[in-house]
Design an enzyme around this catalytic site. Structure first.
Site: not given
Length: 202
Positions: A51, A57, A162
């Site tokens: 999700g 990263h 995000c």
């Protein structure tokens, strides 16, 4: 990870948490908006089944892939995400960092009274120090969390992390906590056991 999750679901393997550190890359969750990939050629982009939206990263960031059997722990997705947040907040508290939840944003946030907030972002600036993105299949969890220890924060500039435009990102080192990755791993384990129960080394 997919194979391990299937084995856990079939009762053939034990729950497990992997602590990893990736080379620089961007990942797209199931809600990713293409317009949030600001620099598509900067790093490799991997489409994932977790999700959430775009995240980064890279070196200096601890990623934990959490594979737990919610059939044994309680089949409640919201409760599981809350437990992940609690794990991160508990871990941060061991370093005298106050991590906080936000009802309108997933992840763990820290207040930054030393910075000016963006217009429309409230009276106190806030930065994200840890992200959460999960998937659950047959009530076994996978993907998990990422905690910024000492990544290159400029690498986040290639995305809207995000999907949140009004707040920034930070790290433990950025906050003046010069902790090493092995020290963080030890504190993550202690925090995990406080929330999820005892662990054993493989």
């Amino acid at each position: 990870m997919e194979a391990r999750v299937a084995a856990i679901a079939d009762g053939l393997a034990a729950e497990q948490v992997w602590l990893v550190e990736h080379p620089p890359l961007y990942t797209a969750g199931t809600s990713a908006d293409a317009s949030d990939l600001v620099q598509p050629d900067r790093f490799p982009v991997f489409v994932t089944g977790r999700g959430g939206q775009y995240t980064y990263h890279g070196p200096g960031q601890r990623v934990a892939y959490v594979m737990l059997d919610l059939r044994k722990r309680g089949p409640d997705v919201r409760q599981f995400v809350t437990a992940l947040e609690t794990w991160l907040i508990t871990t941060l508290s061991q370093m005298n960092v106050t991590g906080e939840r936000r009802d309108d944003r997933v992840g763990v946030w820290v207040q930054r009274p030393d910075k000016l907030p963006a217009a429309g972002a409230g009276t106190i600036a806030e930065d994200k120090i840890a992200a959460i993105g999960v998937r659950i299949r047959r009530w076994v969890t996978f993907h998990g969390i990422s905690l910024n220890v000492d990544p290159d924060l400029g690498h986040f500039d290639g995305i809207v992390p995000c999907g949140v435009k009004l707040h920034g990102v930070t790290s433990l080192h950025d906050l003046g906590v010069p902790v090493t990755m092995p020290e963080v791993d030890s504190l993550l384990r202690t925090g995990f056991e406080d929330v999820f129960g005892g662990t054993v080394r493989p």
